[in-house]
Design a protein around this motif. Structure first.
Motif, PDB file in Angstrom:
ATOM      1  N   ARG A  31      33.456  38.923  26.633  1.00 24.46           N
ATOM      2  CA  ARG A  31      34.623  39.622  26.100  1.00 24.46           C
ATOM      3  C   ARG A  31      34.246  41.038  25.634  1.00 24.46           C
ATOM      4  O   ARG A  31      35.007  41.987  25.836  1.00 24.46           O
ATOM      5  CB  ARG A  31      35.236  38.823  24.940  1.00 24.46           C
ATOM      6  CG  ARG A  31      36.546  39.410  24.425  1.00 24.46           C
ATOM      7  CD  ARG A  31      37.252  38.476  23.460  1.00 24.46           C
ATOM      8  NE  ARG A  31      36.410  38.043  22.367  1.00 24.46           N
ATOM      9  CZ  ARG A  31      35.908  36.806  22.234  1.00 24.46           C
ATOM     10  NH1 ARG A  31      36.191  35.882  23.131  1.00 24.46           N
ATOM     11  NH2 ARG A  31      35.135  36.496  21.202  1.00 24.46           N
ATOM     12  N   GLN A  32      33.103  41.176  25.016  1.00 21.69           N
ATOM     13  CA  GLN A  32      32.707  42.458  24.420  1.00 21.69           C
ATOM     14  C   GLN A  32      32.026  43.407  25.422  1.00 21.69           C
ATOM     15  O   GLN A  32      32.046  44.618  25.225  1.00 21.69           O
ATOM     16  CB  GLN A  32      31.747  42.226  23.239  1.00 21.69           C
ATOM     17  CG  GLN A  32      32.333  41.429  22.085  1.00 21.69           C
ATOM     18  CD  GLN A  32      33.532  42.137  21.443  1.00 21.69           C
ATOM     19  OE1 GLN A  32      34.610  41.586  21.337  1.00 21.69           O
ATOM     20  NE2 GLN A  32      33.316  43.371  21.043  1.00 21.69           N
ATOM     21  N   ILE A  33      31.420  42.844  26.463  1.00 19.22           N
ATOM     22  CA  ILE A  33      30.620  43.677  27.378  1.00 19.22           C
ATOM     23  C   ILE A  33      31.139  43.518  28.806  1.00 19.22           C
ATOM     24  O   ILE A  33      30.837  42.535  29.479  1.00 19.22           O
ATOM     25  CB  ILE A  33      29.120  43.281  27.330  1.00 19.22           C
ATOM     26  CG1 ILE A  33      28.611  43.235  25.884  1.00 19.22           C
ATOM     27  CG2 ILE A  33      28.289  44.262  28.161  1.00 19.22           C
ATOM     28  CD1 ILE A  33      27.198  42.702  25.739  1.00 19.22           C
ATOM     29  N   PRO A  34      31.934  44.455  29.287  1.00 23.05           N
ATOM     30  CA  PRO A  34      32.416  44.355  30.671  1.00 23.05           C
ATOM     31  C   PRO A  34      31.296  44.648  31.673  1.00 23.05           C
ATOM     32  O   PRO A  34      30.318  45.331  31.339  1.00 23.05           O
ATOM     33  CB  PRO A  34      33.505  45.438  30.739  1.00 23.05           C
ATOM     34  CG  PRO A  34      33.133  46.423  29.684  1.00 23.05           C
ATOM     35  CD  PRO A  34      32.457  45.644  28.592  1.00 23.05           C
ATOM     36  N   VAL A  35      31.452  44.126  32.884  1.00 27.59           N
ATOM     37  CA  VAL A  35      30.507  44.435  33.955  1.00 27.59           C
ATOM     38  C   VAL A  35      30.638  45.919  34.282  1.00 27.59           C
ATOM     39  O   VAL A  35      31.739  46.471  34.321  1.00 27.59           O
ATOM     40  CB  VAL A  35      30.812  43.584  35.212  1.00 27.59           C
ATOM     41  CG1 VAL A  35      29.944  44.027  36.395  1.00 27.59           C
ATOM     42  CG2 VAL A  35      30.596  42.110  34.909  1.00 27.59           C
ATOM     43  N   ARG A  36      29.484  46.577  34.511  1.00 31.75           N
ATOM     44  CA  ARG A  36      29.535  48.015  34.802  1.00 31.75           C
ATOM     45  C   ARG A  36      28.501  48.376  35.868  1.00 31.75           C
ATOM     46  O   ARG A  36      27.513  47.667  36.059  1.00 31.75           O
ATOM     47  CB  ARG A  36      29.308  48.847  33.546  1.00 31.75           C
ATOM     48  CG  ARG A  36      28.015  48.527  32.846  1.00 31.75           C
ATOM     49  CD  ARG A  36      27.712  49.425  31.657  1.00 31.75           C
ATOM     50  NE  ARG A  36      28.802  49.932  30.886  1.00 31.75           N
ATOM     51  CZ  ARG A  36      29.416  49.302  29.898  1.00 31.75           C
ATOM     52  NH1 ARG A  36      29.046  48.061  29.601  1.00 31.75           N
ATOM     53  NH2 ARG A  36      30.378  49.866  29.222  1.00 31.75           N
ATOM     54  N   GLY A  43      34.661  42.931  43.133  1.00 29.26           N
ATOM     55  CA  GLY A  43      35.641  44.005  43.280  1.00 29.26           C
ATOM     56  C   GLY A  43      36.892  43.822  42.460  1.00 29.26           C
ATOM     57  O   GLY A  43      37.700  44.749  42.330  1.00 29.26           O
ATOM     58  N   LYS A  44      37.090  42.628  41.874  1.00 28.03           N
ATOM     59  CA  LYS A  44      38.269  42.405  41.032  1.00 28.03           C
ATOM     60  C   LYS A  44      38.085  43.106  39.687  1.00 28.03           C
ATOM     61  O   LYS A  44      36.955  43.247  39.204  1.00 28.03           O
ATOM     62  CB  LYS A  44      38.493  40.904  40.820  1.00 28.03           C
ATOM     63  CG  LYS A  44      38.941  40.162  42.075  1.00 28.03           C
ATOM     64  CD  LYS A  44      39.235  38.701  41.775  1.00 28.03           C
ATOM     65  CE  LYS A  44      39.705  37.952  43.019  1.00 28.03           C
ATOM     66  NZ  LYS A  44      39.990  36.534  42.738  1.00 28.03           N
ATOM     67  N   PRO A  45      39.185  43.530  39.042  1.00 31.33           N
ATOM     68  CA  PRO A  45      39.070  44.235  37.752  1.00 31.33           C
ATOM     69  C   PRO A  45      38.386  43.398  36.672  1.00 31.33           C
ATOM     70  O   PRO A  45      37.650  43.911  35.852  1.00 31.33           O
ATOM     71  CB  PRO A  45      40.530  44.532  37.372  1.00 31.33           C
ATOM     72  CG  PRO A  45      41.304  44.381  38.642  1.00 31.33           C
ATOM     73  CD  PRO A  45      40.565  43.407  39.495  1.00 31.33           C
ATOM     74  N   ASP A  46      38.656  42.102  36.654  1.00 23.63           N
ATOM     75  CA  ASP A  46      38.055  41.210  35.646  1.00 23.63           C
ATOM     76  C   ASP A  46      37.507  39.968  36.363  1.00 23.63           C
ATOM     77  O   ASP A  46      38.099  38.879  36.297  1.00 23.63           O
ATOM     78  CB  ASP A  46      39.117  40.826  34.605  1.00 23.63           C
ATOM     79  CG  ASP A  46      38.520  40.029  33.460  1.00 23.63           C
ATOM     80  OD1 ASP A  46      37.297  40.128  33.241  1.00 23.63           O
ATOM     81  OD2 ASP A  46      39.272  39.276  32.806  1.00 23.63           O
ATOM     82  N   PRO A  47      36.375  40.099  37.059  1.00 23.75           N
ATOM     83  CA  PRO A  47      35.882  38.990  37.881  1.00 23.75           C
ATOM     84  C   PRO A  47      35.352  37.828  37.054  1.00 23.75           C
ATOM     85  O   PRO A  47      34.944  38.004  35.897  1.00 23.75           O
ATOM     86  CB  PRO A  47      34.745  39.641  38.670  1.00 23.75           C
ATOM     87  CG  PRO A  47      34.248  40.735  37.775  1.00 23.75           C
ATOM     88  CD  PRO A  47      35.471  41.255  37.078  1.00 23.75           C
TER      89      PRO A  47
END
Length: 493
Positions: free
Chosen positions: A58-63, A303-307
């Motif tokens: 939740r706190q750390i998105p994939v980048r 490639g999805k916004p929230d995989p």
């Protein structure tokens, strides 16, 4: 010899952490978060709120690197406590396909991952095989230039050049090429110098990516008129990484003149992810106890916004995943761009199946590196053909006719029946990829076509774009035609 008892110790230690991989990963995640709470990144991402893996996601998105870059720029300005506590001890400089030059931090805590994993792979091989004689001879540890610049006061250079400064003292006397030769920038000049330095030595271990290895062997045979195994009678181990060995294996063994053991590694500037711990088991052992926390994104989520993101305990065998890493140098949920597939979960062993950006899906087929490599290796073996190098691209029909996949292949000797080879590759690829099979059987695509490349054509192409030698790799396949169109200049007559 000290190496023998050390190999027994390291092998036993490796077997021990194989069994505790899931628990170790949980501990590493919590340790990483705790250690970086007071960093800029930790404060920006609410590390004080992270207690569980669900909190972590939740706190750390994939980048990717572009999204990490603002933090790296602060580090390059000399700032402390940005991604990780203190300052990195190195910045590893690496070329990105979309980001230009990338600067990956290496910390005091993470450097051991890069150094000890390669050592552990050799020691596990020694413990299992009983072959310790290679440690007595000369060994090639090919690297980029070990000369380092300073950015923001931090020593900066290619990862292989950084690691060169950390070769254990007991191996220094056996290490080739010399420091001076490793500093040569021009690849062909460097290769000639390596041949000159090594041709009369007792070489027992040679490491590098397979295309470099083959170029080195070709030059040795050209200069000496002998097979590599005749020159180096005690050569017993090849160590490689970066690309699949299978398409090169038969030609390399032919150059040596006999079968030879090999050890596969999976290193990157972002971490040393896995290594071959056994000659008897398929795949590479995931490095689950070395300061890296791994996550995995299923192939259909890429490639999805929230995989969807999975922990190690949730992965399945024979499914493709993008690998995401967080480490003790300050990478956080970082997409390294590699696709892997687990071949075992007890222990966690994997194979690299391609790059997330290196695939063909111009027509919805999503063909990946593992599939084209398997198809070509299988077909070449069946038709007794030796392949030097290859790459694949889509050919989209402009007006008349149908689209197809175009294969650019350099052969050791031109096959007697190139049409039969193309058919065999095509049939094998159809068996491996049902989407590709549907497109062929549905008359949407024509079967693949082969464009033979002249001798040394790929070398000349890589030279023309300033990417010859060292750790540079030709993409196996691409969804566009930049490389393919350039290769028409190197067609066989």
């Amino acid at each position: 010899m000290l190496a023998r008892p050390l190999s027994t110790y390291v092998s036993a230690k490796t077997k021990k952490w194989m069994e505790s991989a899931v628990e170790d990963q949980e501990k590493i995640m919590k340790t990483l978060v705790k250690s970086a709470r007071q960093t800029d990144f930790g404060k920006d991402h609410g590390f004080d709120k992270i207690e569980s893996y669900e909190d972590f996601k939740r706190q750390i998105p994939v980048r990717d690197y572009e999204q990490l870059k603002p933090y790296v720029e602060k580090i390059k300005e000399g700032r402390e406590n940005v991604l990780w506590k203190g300052k990195p001890i190195y910045l590893a400089k690496t070329s990105g396909t979309t980001s230009g030059i990338k600067y990956i931090p290496i910390s005091k805590q993470s450097i051991s991952n890069h150094i000890e994993t390669a050592r552990n792979a050799l020691l596990c091989y020694m413990a299992e095989s009983g072959n310790s004689l290679f440690a007595n001879g000369k060994m090639i540890f090919l690297s980029g230039s070990p000369e380092l610049e300073r950015i923001g006061g931090i020593p900066t250079g290619r990862l292989s050049g950084i690691v060169n400064h950390h070769v254990p003292r007991y191996l220094r006397g056996n290490q080739l090429p010399t420091y001076e030769t490793n500093c040569i920038d021009d690849w062909e000049t460097k290769l000639d110098a390596i041949v000159k330095e090594t041709i009369k030595e007792d070489m027992t271990l040679i490491s590098g990516i397979p295309p470099w290895m083959q170029m080195y062997f070709d030059r040795l045979m050209e200069v000496s008129g002998k097979k590599v195994g005749e020159l180096f009678k005690n050569l017993s181990v090849l160590v490689y990484g970066g690309v699949n060995f299978e398409p090169y294996k038969s030609r390399i063994e032919e150059s040596v003149g006999r079968k030879i053991d090999s050890i596969e590694l999976f290193p990157a500037s972002e971490g040393f992810f896995a290594f071959q711990d056994s000659q008897k088991a398929e795949g590479l052992l995931l490095n689950t106890d070395s300061g890296i926390f791994f996550e995995f994104i299923p192939a259909n989520e890429i490639g999805k916004p929230d995989p969807q993101r999975l922990q190690l305990k949730d992965v399945k065998v024979n499914e493709n995943y993008a690998m995401i890493v967080s480490n003790n140098a300050g990478l956080w949920a970082y997409d390294v761009g590699d696709m892997i597939k687990f071949v075992s979960v007890k222990p966690y062993r994997l194979v690299v199946t391609g790059r997330t950006k290196h695939f063909i899906s111009a027509f919805g087929e999503h063909v990946i590196g593992e599939e084209v490599e398997f198809a070509l290796t299988h077909a070449a073996g069946k038709l007794n053909t030796n392949v030097i190098e290859f790459t694949v691209a889509p050919m989209v029909a402009q007006k008349e006719g149908k689209s197809y996949h175009e294969w650019f292949i350099e052969f050791e000797d031109m096959p007697e029946n190139i049409t039969a080879l193309a058919e065999e590759i095509d049939n094998t690829l159809r068996e491996k990829n049902i989407y590709y099979d549907d497109l062929i059987s549905g008359n949407i695509l024509e079967p693949l076509k082969i464009v033979p490349i002249r001798k040394n054509g790929f070398i000349d192409y890589m030279k023309s774009i300033g990417k010859l030698g060292g750790q540079n790799k030709l993409p196996r396949l691409s969804n566009e035609r930049i490389i393919a169109n350039a290769l028409y200049n190197y067609k066989a007559n």
